[in-house]
Design an enzyme around this catalytic site. Structure first.
Site, PDB file in Angstrom:
ATOM      1  N   THR A 181      59.438  42.354  24.249  1.00 38.63           N
ATOM      2  CA  THR A 181      60.693  43.047  23.973  1.00 38.63           C
ATOM      3  C   THR A 181      60.503  44.560  23.945  1.00 38.63           C
ATOM      4  O   THR A 181      59.622  45.075  23.265  1.00 38.63           O
ATOM      5  CB  THR A 181      61.278  42.574  22.637  1.00 38.63           C
ATOM      6  OG1 THR A 181      61.344  41.150  22.641  1.00 38.63           O
ATOM      7  CG2 THR A 181      62.668  43.136  22.415  1.00 38.63           C
ATOM      8  N   GLU A 186      66.143  39.018  24.008  1.00 34.62           N
ATOM      9  CA  GLU A 186      65.019  39.945  24.055  1.00 34.62           C
ATOM     10  C   GLU A 186      65.054  40.673  25.391  1.00 34.62           C
ATOM     11  O   GLU A 186      65.015  40.042  26.455  1.00 34.62           O
ATOM     12  CB  GLU A 186      63.683  39.222  23.844  1.00 34.62           C
ATOM     13  CG  GLU A 186      63.529  38.730  22.414  1.00 34.62           C
ATOM     14  CD  GLU A 186      62.150  38.216  22.072  1.00 34.62           C
ATOM     15  OE1 GLU A 186      61.858  38.094  20.872  1.00 34.62           O
ATOM     16  OE2 GLU A 186      61.380  37.935  23.007  1.00 34.62           O
ATOM     17  N   GLN A 244      62.764  29.261  15.373  1.00 39.27           N
ATOM     18  CA  GLN A 244      61.457  29.912  15.482  1.00 39.27           C
ATOM     19  C   GLN A 244      60.796  30.082  14.114  1.00 39.27           C
ATOM     20  O   GLN A 244      59.587  29.864  13.957  1.00 39.27           O
ATOM     21  CB  GLN A 244      61.620  31.266  16.169  1.00 39.27           C
ATOM     22  CG  GLN A 244      60.323  32.040  16.379  1.00 39.27           C
ATOM     23  CD  GLN A 244      60.564  33.347  17.122  1.00 39.27           C
ATOM     24  OE1 GLN A 244      61.677  33.625  17.565  1.00 39.27           O
ATOM     25  NE2 GLN A 244      59.527  34.142  17.267  1.00 39.27           N
ATOM     26  N   TYR A 267      57.038  28.272  14.067  1.00 38.71           N
ATOM     27  CA  TYR A 267      56.046  29.088  14.775  1.00 38.71           C
ATOM     28  C   TYR A 267      54.665  29.145  14.131  1.00 38.71           C
ATOM     29  O   TYR A 267      53.692  29.523  14.793  1.00 38.71           O
ATOM     30  CB  TYR A 267      56.581  30.503  15.006  1.00 38.71           C
ATOM     31  CG  TYR A 267      56.382  31.488  13.879  1.00 38.71           C
ATOM     32  CD1 TYR A 267      55.380  32.463  13.947  1.00 38.71           C
ATOM     33  CD2 TYR A 267      57.197  31.464  12.758  1.00 38.71           C
ATOM     34  CE1 TYR A 267      55.209  33.380  12.920  1.00 38.71           C
ATOM     35  CE2 TYR A 267      57.029  32.374  11.730  1.00 38.71           C
ATOM     36  CZ  TYR A 267      56.038  33.331  11.816  1.00 38.71           C
ATOM     37  OH  TYR A 267      55.860  34.234  10.799  1.00 38.71           O
ATOM     38  N   HIS A 275      58.991  46.979  18.880  1.00 40.53           N
ATOM     39  CA  HIS A 275      59.550  45.677  18.518  1.00 40.53           C
ATOM     40  C   HIS A 275      58.590  44.927  17.603  1.00 40.53           C
ATOM     41  O   HIS A 275      59.003  44.365  16.575  1.00 40.53           O
ATOM     42  CB  HIS A 275      59.823  44.860  19.779  1.00 40.53           C
ATOM     43  CG  HIS A 275      60.183  43.428  19.511  1.00 40.53           C
ATOM     44  ND1 HIS A 275      61.424  43.035  19.067  1.00 40.53           N
ATOM     45  CD2 HIS A 275      59.447  42.284  19.615  1.00 40.53           C
ATOM     46  CE1 HIS A 275      61.453  41.717  18.916  1.00 40.53           C
ATOM     47  NE2 HIS A 275      60.259  41.237  19.241  1.00 40.53           N
ATOM     48  N   GLU A 333      63.547  42.547  28.233  1.00 40.37           N
ATOM     49  CA  GLU A 333      62.198  42.622  28.782  1.00 40.37           C
ATOM     50  C   GLU A 333      62.220  42.942  30.275  1.00 40.37           C
ATOM     51  O   GLU A 333      63.230  42.771  30.958  1.00 40.37           O
ATOM     52  CB  GLU A 333      61.452  41.292  28.588  1.00 40.37           C
ATOM     53  CG  GLU A 333      61.347  40.832  27.139  1.00 40.37           C
ATOM     54  CD  GLU A 333      60.347  39.707  26.948  1.00 40.37           C
ATOM     55  OE1 GLU A 333      59.358  39.643  27.718  1.00 40.37           O
ATOM     56  OE2 GLU A 333      60.553  38.887  26.037  1.00 40.37           O
ATOM     57  N   LYS A 363      62.164  29.094  22.183  1.00 40.82           N
ATOM     58  CA  LYS A 363      62.235  29.919  23.380  1.00 40.82           C
ATOM     59  C   LYS A 363      62.196  29.113  24.679  1.00 40.82           C
ATOM     60  O   LYS A 363      62.206  29.710  25.763  1.00 40.82           O
ATOM     61  CB  LYS A 363      61.084  30.931  23.382  1.00 40.82           C
ATOM     62  CG  LYS A 363      61.234  32.043  22.340  1.00 40.82           C
ATOM     63  CD  LYS A 363      59.994  32.916  22.303  1.00 40.82           C
ATOM     64  CE  LYS A 363      60.157  34.078  21.341  1.00 40.82           C
ATOM     65  NZ  LYS A 363      60.989  35.172  21.881  1.00 40.82           N
TER      66      LYS A 363
END
EC number: 3.7.1.2
Length: 431
Positions: free
Chosen positions: A362, A209, A250, A254, A140, A211, A263
């Site tokens: 991820t 995502e 994002q 970010y 990822h 996970e 998030k």
């Protein structure tokens, strides 16, 4: 493992599993700890108060942990106790149980304590004080790096030396089935413009995502790191996790400190915590051995097989449509192990507390349709075709996403159950 209780062969909650959670129902006056087995939940509060643990001396001084509304008190007892409780419950439910009087031949207690899963409500299993999300999915990280920086600079220089992470928002971690509103925020609609001016808008690039995440059991003291060889004993158990992500929010926010509002609006986990011991049969080598020499000593494990071979999948269903499995991945697609994440988190002296949640990052494979996010599959340009013929670049309102993970063989599966969430329209704001 065979049980006197009828367990469907495809159940993720076989006798080989015994995951722990928190439930309520119309029969219960409050939330209580439980385990899942087949199509049933065993109310551990009723089980304990009715002598269910009478043949397990180690838990006798601690029976009050089964009267709590979270699993924190049970988790804090430590791995040796978790292991003995799980093994004891397996014996209680086994065909050749040495304790038939406890439950198998006790119709009254079965009626009181064995509740159909269809009749219970699941709740967050732990009180989560802090939540940290790692970035250990190498494939990822590479895929996303290629999209933003090209193949030559896809991975940052630090990536193969330490498990990268950021601190997430514990307050918006929710259990499977909780719907989430589409987030809104600042978006840069024209990155080529000068000057760059954002607009306020509902997210147009809402993503998932895929996970795993684990809960901390026993804490460590401030200033005292957890040694890599002891880190696994600080892990209570594992859940599936969907780290919902607003990619356009994002992209604007970010730099330089990482994701924030993109998030913090919702993170979904499965309600049943699979104990770390239940995953032991599925150990395997991850993307690189856990004992590789390239790691600094504080991250280097004694063994190579520090990952888990757990098949994972992502299913998407649009409103009124048919489900479509859009991705198949595997939990072994991680560069760092759970103990390495915990050891790195504490190496500065950071103290972790019982109930803290640590996400894996991820989990994507290398092939098409093994990606753990829409961003990797579509790049916002190549749509995914759903079963009814509709297409998706990112999630639309009304879409339901279900993550699943299950290891083992028929009749002995160890799984997490569904990690499900539905996207609702954005809240109408008076701005």
């Amino acid at each position: 493992m065979a049980s006197w209780l009828q367990i469907p062969k495809n159940s993720p909650f076989s006798l080989a599993n015994i995951p722990f959670g928190i439930i309520s129902s119309s029969k219960l006056s409050s939330r209580v700890p439980a385990i899942a087995i087949g199509d049933y939940a065993l109310d551990l509060s009723k089980f304990a108060s009715s002598g269910g643990f009478s043949q397990l001396p180690v838990i006798q001084p601690h029976l009050n942990v089964f009267n709590q509304s979270t699993l924190n008190a049970f988790a804090a007892l430590g791995r040796p106790v978790h292991r003995q409780v799980r093994e004891y419950i397996q014996k209680v439910f086994s065909t050749e149980t040495p304790f038939p009087q406890i439950l198998r031949d006790n119709a009254a207690l079965q009626k009181e304590a064995l509740l159909p899963l269809s009749e219970v409500t699941n709740h967050l299993p732990m009180q989560i004080g802090d939540y940290t999300d790692f970035y250990a999915g190498l494939n990822h990280a590479y895929n996303v790096g290629v999209l933003f920086r090209g193949p030559d600079n896809a991975l940052q220089p630090n990536y193969k030396h330490l498990p990268v992470a950021y601190h997430g928002r514990a307050s918006s971690v929710v259990t499977s089935g909780t719907p989430l509103h589409r987030p809104q925020g600042q978006i840069l609609t024209n990155p080529a413009a000068n000057p760059k001016l954002p607009t306020f808008s509902p997210c147009k690039k809402l993503d998932i995502e895929l996970e795993l995440a684990f809960f901390v059991s026993t804490p460590n003291d401030l200033g005292h790191p957890v040694h890599i060889d002891k880190a696994e004993d600080h892990i209570f158990g594992v859940v599936l996790m969907n780290d919902w992500s607003a990619r356009d929010i994002q992209a604007w926010e970010y730099v330089p400190l990482g994701p924030f509002n993109a998030k913090n609006f919702g993170t979904t986990i499965t309600p049943w915590v699979v104990l770390i011991d239940a995953l032991e049969p599925f150990r395997t080598v991850g993307l690189e051995p856990g004992n590789r020499e390239s790691l600094l000593p504080y991250l280097r494990e004694k063994r190579a097989d520090t990952a888990y071979d757990i098949p994972l999948e992502v299913e998407v269903t649009n409103a009124g449509g048919e489900p479509t499995v859009i991705s198949h991945s595997n939990a072994k697609n991680l560069l760092y192990s759970f103990p390495q994440m915990l050891a790195h988190h504490t190496i500065t002296g950071c103290n972790l507390n019982t109930g803290d949640l640590l996400g894996s990052g991820t989990i994507s494979g290398k092939e098409n349709q093994t990606e753990g996010s829409f961003l990797e599959q579509t790049n916002g340009k190549n749509p995914i075709k759903l079963a009814d013929g509709s297409e998706r670049l990112f999630l639309e309102d009304g879409d339901t996403v279900i993550l699943r993970g299950m290891a083992g063989t028929e009749g002995n599966y160890v799984g997490f159950g569904d990690c499900a969430g539905t996207i609702l329209p954005p809240v109408q704001l008076d701005l």
